[in-house]
Design a protein around this motif. Sequence first.
Motif, mmCIF file in Angstrom:
data_model
loop_
_atom_site.group_PDB
_atom_site.id
_atom_site.type_symbol
_atom_site.label_atom_id
_atom_site.label_comp_id
_atom_site.label_asym_id
_atom_site.label_seq_id
_atom_site.Cartn_x
_atom_site.Cartn_y
_atom_site.Cartn_z
ATOM 1 N N LEU A 103 0.831 -1.207 0.000
ATOM 2 C CA LEU A 103 0.000 0.000 0.000
ATOM 3 C C LEU A 103 0.856 1.243 0.000
ATOM 4 C CD1 LEU A 103 -2.682 -1.096 2.641
ATOM 5 C CD2 LEU A 103 -2.729 -1.368 0.143
ATOM 6 N N ILE A 104 0.292 2.307 -0.566
ATOM 7 C CA ILE A 104 0.981 3.592 -0.586
ATOM 8 C C ILE A 104 0.929 4.187 0.825
ATOM 9 C CG2 ILE A 104 0.973 5.914 -1.584
ATOM 10 C CD1 ILE A 104 -0.453 4.724 -3.998
ATOM 11 N N PRO A 105 1.996 4.752 1.394
ATOM 12 C CA PRO A 105 1.956 5.401 2.720
ATOM 13 C C PRO A 105 0.977 6.583 2.724
ATOM 14 C CG PRO A 105 4.213 5.006 2.032
ATOM 15 C CD PRO A 105 3.358 4.721 0.837
ATOM 16 N N CYS A 106 0.079 6.637 3.746
ATOM 17 C CA CYS A 106 -0.912 7.714 3.845
ATOM 18 C C CYS A 106 -1.293 7.902 5.304
ATOM 19 C CB CYS A 106 -2.141 7.388 2.990
ATOM 20 S SG CYS A 106 -3.070 5.949 3.582
ATOM 21 N N CYS A 107 -2.025 8.962 5.554
ATOM 22 C CA CYS A 107 -2.511 9.245 6.916
ATOM 23 C C CYS A 107 -3.962 8.808 7.026
ATOM 24 C CB CYS A 107 -2.368 10.723 7.238
ATOM 25 S SG CYS A 107 -3.386 11.806 6.191
ATOM 26 N N TYR A 108 -4.331 8.444 8.274
ATOM 27 C CA TYR A 108 -5.717 8.079 8.547
ATOM 28 C C TYR A 108 -6.110 8.756 9.864
ATOM 29 C CZ TYR A 108 -9.872 5.340 9.581
ATOM 30 O OH TYR A 108 -11.151 4.959 9.874
ATOM 31 N N LEU A 109 -6.839 9.872 9.731
ATOM 32 C CA LEU A 109 -7.208 10.687 10.894
ATOM 33 C C LEU A 109 -8.615 10.326 11.364
ATOM 34 C CD1 LEU A 109 -5.868 14.184 9.751
ATOM 35 C CD2 LEU A 109 -4.718 12.443 11.122
ATOM 36 N N GLU A 110 -8.765 10.320 12.693
ATOM 37 C CA GLU A 110 -10.055 10.020 13.304
ATOM 38 C C GLU A 110 -10.309 11.013 14.444
ATOM 39 O OE1 GLU A 110 -12.476 6.194 15.203
ATOM 40 O OE2 GLU A 110 -10.298 6.129 14.932
ATOM 41 N N ILE A 111 -11.552 11.563 14.488
ATOM 42 C CA ILE A 111 -11.900 12.568 15.486
ATOM 43 C C ILE A 111 -13.258 12.231 16.081
ATOM 44 C CG2 ILE A 111 -13.040 14.138 13.864
ATOM 45 C CD1 ILE A 111 -11.787 16.471 15.432
ATOM 46 N N GLU A 112 -13.479 12.686 17.333
ATOM 47 C CA GLU A 112 -14.760 12.462 17.997
ATOM 48 C C GLU A 112 -15.841 13.299 17.325
ATOM 49 O OE1 GLU A 112 -14.398 13.098 22.196
ATOM 50 O OE2 GLU A 112 -12.403 12.196 22.268
ATOM 51 N N SER A 113 -17.056 12.803 17.376
ATOM 52 C CA SER A 113 -18.152 13.458 16.657
ATOM 53 C C SER A 113 -18.999 14.363 17.534
ATOM 54 C CB SER A 113 -19.064 12.397 16.012
ATOM 55 O OG SER A 113 -19.634 11.566 17.017
ATOM 56 N N GLU A 114 -18.826 14.327 18.871
ATOM 57 C CA GLU A 114 -19.693 15.126 19.741
ATOM 58 C C GLU A 114 -18.948 15.511 21.012
ATOM 59 O OE1 GLU A 114 -23.978 14.104 20.293
ATOM 60 O OE2 GLU A 114 -23.411 13.936 22.406
ATOM 61 N N ILE A 115 -19.234 16.749 21.455
ATOM 62 C CA ILE A 115 -18.732 17.245 22.742
ATOM 63 C C ILE A 115 -19.951 17.687 23.547
ATOM 64 C CG2 ILE A 115 -17.221 18.886 23.923
ATOM 65 C CD1 ILE A 115 -15.703 19.231 21.324
ATOM 66 N N ASN A 116 -20.211 17.001 24.643
ATOM 67 C CA ASN A 116 -21.384 17.304 25.467
ATOM 68 C C ASN A 116 -20.901 17.831 26.823
ATOM 69 O OD1 ASN A 116 -23.855 17.470 26.731
ATOM 70 N ND2 ASN A 116 -24.555 15.466 26.025
ATOM 71 N N PHE A 117 -21.172 19.126 27.067
ATOM 72 C CA PHE A 117 -20.794 19.748 28.343
ATOM 73 C C PHE A 117 -21.812 19.463 29.445
ATOM 74 C CE2 PHE A 117 -18.388 22.136 25.266
ATOM 75 C CZ PHE A 117 -17.196 22.413 25.909
ATOM 76 N N GLY A 118 -22.956 18.940 29.087
ATOM 77 C CA GLY A 118 -23.978 18.670 30.096
ATOM 78 C C GLY A 118 -24.685 19.948 30.529
ATOM 79 N N THR A 119 -25.195 19.933 31.746
ATOM 80 C CA THR A 119 -25.895 21.080 32.319
ATOM 81 C C THR A 119 -24.949 21.819 33.243
ATOM 82 O OG1 THR A 119 -27.979 19.870 32.232
ATOM 83 C CG2 THR A 119 -27.910 21.831 33.625
ATOM 84 N N VAL A 120 -24.733 23.098 32.962
ATOM 85 C CA VAL A 120 -23.842 23.940 33.756
ATOM 86 C C VAL A 120 -24.605 25.201 34.142
ATOM 87 C CG1 VAL A 120 -21.731 23.046 32.718
ATOM 88 C CG2 VAL A 120 -22.886 24.983 31.668
ATOM 89 N N ILE A 121 -24.081 25.924 35.145
ATOM 90 C CA ILE A 121 -24.758 27.119 35.641
ATOM 91 C C ILE A 121 -24.089 28.364 35.085
ATOM 92 C CG2 ILE A 121 -25.437 25.958 37.768
ATOM 93 C CD1 ILE A 121 -23.236 27.579 39.170
#
Length: 873
Positions: A52-70
């Motif tokens: 195979l040709i050398p390449c990058c494979y990037l993966e990132i999270e799909s959601e950031i949940n801060f919840g309930t804050v004041i």
Amino acid sequence: FKLIVENPRKPVASGLKVTAIVEYYPDNEEDLHDRLLLLIEDDVVGIPLLGLIPCCYLEIESEINFGTVIVNSKIINKEISITNHGSLAGTFKLSYAGVVLVNIKPTSGVVEPKTVKVIEVGICTDVPRIINEVIKVELEGQDCTEIRIKAVVVEQVLKVLGMPHGNELKCIHFGPVYFGSSKTEQVFLYNKSPESMNWVAVLEDNAVGGEMGTDLQKATDALLGDFSFMNSARDVDVSALISCIPNQGTLLPYQRSVVTLCFSPTKFKRTIGLDEASAKQDYVLFLKFEAVGNKGGFLQTLSDDDTPLRMNHPPHRELALTGSGLPVLLTFNPGPVINFKDCFLGEQVEVLCKLKNESESLPVTFSFRKTAHFNISPEKGKIKKHSTKEVIFSFSPHQIGVFKKKQLVDIIGSGLEENNSQVLKTKSFHQIHLRFIGVCKSKSKNIPFKINPGITPVISNPALQFFADDTGQCTDIAPMAILQSARTQIHTHQINRNCKNDALIALPNDRSTSIRPFERHKTYRTIFTKTERYNYVDPQFSYTDFEQLEKEAHKEFYADYIYRFRLHRLQKEASRQSDAYNNSINIGLKPADGLISPRISITDMHKEELQLQMLPLDENCLLTSRKLEAIGSKSSNEEIWNGLNAMPVSAQEKEDCSLTLTPKQLHQIHIGPSAINFGDVCVQSTSVRRLHIINNLLIHIWVQIQIELDELQQTSPLSQVVPPLSKAYIPVVFETNTLGSFQKSFTYTINNGNTGHVLVIAKAVSVELELSTTELILNPIPGYLAETEFRRTVRIYNYRNYSAEFSWKPIITDKNTSFSVRPSKGFVEPYSDLECEVVWHPKFCSPDVGEFNLCVHQGNTIKLKCFAKVILH
């Protein structure tokens, strides 16, 4: 692919291995596929080969949940990771174009192979809202993807709930309560927020709609006529009427806490001439439960003079309290003076009395105190509202005479203890005085006389033959008569004339006492011959020698104790009088020596009254809005800037600053504003805003700021010790070299314990100038020739905080230009303007239209069009 292997010629024994090396040498950038055959006796195993040709494979999270804050003016950060599973470094880029300001750091970069890159995403909790935003993500070698940001920002909410059902309350009706007694109601205080909360109760004694002791059932004209009473009611300490137990505390997230409210009406002095029935007093008060720690956000800053202005109130819950104070209306018939008939010793006289409760709202519980010679049945009881109860008063004397007694009647109810205002107990809150009058007479008795054949008594009849036997009463003490022997020499025997002076003589008729044990230090002799009487010691009743010495030692010990106690008291009194004169004011000078007493003005008297109102508040005492305003007005006038210590230095400062402050004390400290908005700030410029600190306590406080932001590094000082009842400020300095929006927060601590947050908002912009107009028409000046110069002015405005350097550059066309601008270059100071003059020089075939570019150094460019209006005759 290339296979490097030495095939075995002999079978491979158990436990041995054969190693083969496969080399891959790609000639071009493409994925290659092949197969390696492995022959094992009769079996054939195919091993795939992939190149195979050398390449990058990037993966990132799909959601950031801060919840309930004041809402607390704080930047909340969370981290997400970008993982590179490939063999080459890959680039990423994050972009956000939403309404809510989201901090993303970094927004782009490179992720090395087999590594993880951390991205920090922050949101601001400045206002309540629901955040559902999208961040677009571009990853190398992949299609554009998204990251969803979710959060629910809510306010700290305090709710007052009723017991036991938990319904939300807005008003508590205590109803009628006797003056001097108390009535309690319990409620739930509910923290409807996801974080812990410090709370404090404040009684609003100056709220609109409050009533203090007025009778709401009166007519309007009658109520308004009693202005003297209404004015006196304003000066009453309302905290004595309403108690909140506890009046401060801490609530965990979604926690309920029981709070007891106590209503203790106090009777105010009213106009003379009003009867008891019209002495009803109604109360309408407002109790506010506030969350501590958010008031700094409501100290907004004016843009003109940078002074604090109190705008709104912090999150709170207001509870109305209503109640009425009633007097005890208990009448006695007969009464209050009750006369009993005369009676003899051993007899009893009874009087029937009717007790009537005139109150139409409340029952009354009474209790009679015990009084000698008088009996009451029943001694205690309860009378329903507007009812009557019969009580029997009995006079049974134990001795002869006239008896005038004050009978106390206690009215029993619930009240607060004097030493502990948090404990409610049953006690006597009111007393009624009755007067009992009774006479006990003696009975006449015929006393028989009999002949006395013996010694004549001291009291006898003229014939010396008869004497009264007795009066019907006996005595347990035997008669005894003694006389000092030195006082008389009647019939004294010659031998006994020189007896001791301390010897006592016994009369001849005290024979019954001569057989008693005598006292060892006394001597008894006969009356005539002065011969020593017989005495003896009874070993069962007399003291031994050791007991006698012990008794004398006890007497000496207590005599010495009383003497030393008196001496200590006299020394303490002398020391107190010495300290009274040992001060800097009274140094013992007489007025005649020239010392003039200071004159007290009315202003000084008002200051003393204010100081009395600002005495240290008891932790059990309820805060009132008028007390807080009185203290706050003094603190706001005492602004201190120079001479403050960065750390506690004196012993008093160290002691005060080491204290852990209670929620009630934190409620009296204002630090704000909690959101400092610098607005548009030019890069490479310095902008300053004040962080105000108001200390309404009677102790020092130590405020420390923790700043880790590069843009606020010039802020100084970062620590201050603020004296009692004073105001100070810390200048917050903002400067940046990066264009864009800035929204971050820093923290501060009070006495190294309590923490708060301050949000800093700014928008870094470049320098910019504005023109009063972009098109300028030049007209000839009246009275001048048309060939003369045409002149007109244009104004340049600088609305930003940095000095702007400018220059006028004409736009040259084929016809050249006949316009000029002066000054052609210069500077415009921040928040100021500059007037420039545009001149048209008329010549043969000179153009009547010209254009200039106003070029701002490292800023914007504005085009100005000029027109010369020539009038032909």
